[in-house]
Design a protein around this motif. Structure first.
Motif, short mmCIF file in Angstrom:
data_model
loop_
_atom_site.label_atom_id
_atom_site.label_comp_id
_atom_site.label_asym_id
_atom_site.label_seq_id
_atom_site.Cartn_x
_atom_site.Cartn_y
_atom_site.Cartn_z
N UNK A 166 59.11 -16.69 -39.05
CA UNK A 166 57.83 -16.31 -39.63
C UNK A 166 57.20 -15.13 -38.88
N UNK A 167 57.31 -15.16 -37.56
CA UNK A 167 56.67 -14.11 -36.77
C UNK A 167 57.28 -12.74 -37.08
N UNK A 168 58.59 -12.73 -37.37
CA UNK A 168 59.26 -11.46 -37.71
C UNK A 168 58.71 -10.89 -39.01
N UNK A 169 58.50 -11.74 -40.01
CA UNK A 169 57.96 -11.28 -41.28
C UNK A 169 56.51 -10.77 -41.11
N UNK A 170 55.75 -11.46 -40.28
CA UNK A 170 54.35 -11.05 -40.05
C UNK A 170 54.31 -9.68 -39.37
N UNK A 171 55.15 -9.51 -38.34
CA UNK A 171 55.18 -8.22 -37.62
C UNK A 171 55.61 -7.10 -38.55
N UNK A 172 56.65 -7.36 -39.36
CA UNK A 172 57.14 -6.35 -40.29
C UNK A 172 56.07 -6.00 -41.33
#
Length: 215
Positions: free
Chosen positions: A168-174
């Motif tokens: 989830x954190x990867x999608x948020x950062x992207x």
């Protein structure tokens, strides 16, 4: 669900690449405008260097004349200083005569070379055409970028909510990085403002002497 996740990832990647392309395309257009402006600056610099070389004999004559004028003024100053110390009434009398040492004649302005004027005019027209092309391309690219941005945001939100195996954190950062650097209006508005404020290159005024900043 797995199939939908793959489709969402594919759409997200394609949308991201489209936005990335549009960003660098806008940059390339601005760089092209600046290159056109720099070409005019290069022509002006070459002409200024040529004028500087050609005007050297005239400037040497001007220097010798100014040196002679300095000697006249210096002699006048020394005479007036001696009179002030030794013969004050005569000094006052000379002041009433209002003697002023002669001044040098002003140098004439060199006419502009028609070929140089034509070159500068062509560069100016090319700049304005490129500026118009930039805004025409941007107006069309804006809708493509809009669809890509909607697809990117939609794909990332879908993955963020429904991808059980994704980070989830990867999608948020992207999502945040994409909005800041590509989706947000700040970058495109800044680029358009820069292009809007750029002025077409102008012709140059030439004279028999060096450029004014070298005088």
């Amino acid at each position: 669900m797995k199939k939908n996740i793959k489709v969402a990832k594919f759409v997200t990647i394609i949308s991201f690449l489209v936005l990335l392309f549009s960003t660098y395309y806008l940059r390339s257009q601005v760089l092209k405008l600046n290159n056109i402006r720099m070409s005019s600056q290069n022509i002006m610099t070459d002409q200024a260097r040529k004028d500087l070389s050609e005007s050297l004999p005239t400037r040497l004559k001007e220097y010798q004349t100014k040196l002679g004028q300095y000697e006249i003024e210096k002699k006048h100053y020394e005479e007036m200083l001696d009179l002030y110390k030794t013969d004050y009434p005569e000094y006052v009398k000379r002041l009433k005569d209002k003697f002023v040492p002669p001044r040098m004649p002003s140098s004439p302005n060199k006419p502009v070379d028609p070929e140089l004027s034509d070159q500068m005019q062509k560069i100016s027209l090319e700049f304005r055409e490129q500026q118009s092309s930039y805004f025409n391309s941007t107006s069309k690219l804006n809708w493509i970028s809009c669809l890509a941005a909607l697809s990117l945001v939609g794909g990332l939100l879908y993955l963020l909510m429904f991808d059980p195996e994704g980070k989830k954190i990867f999608y948020v950062i992207l999502l945040v990085m994409s909005f800041i650097f590509m989706i947000g209006p700040s970058f495109h508005s800044l680029m358009s403002a820069v292009v809007g404020f750029l002025q077409a290159p102008h012709g140059i005024m030439m004279n028999s002497g060096p450029p004014m900043h070298l005088r």
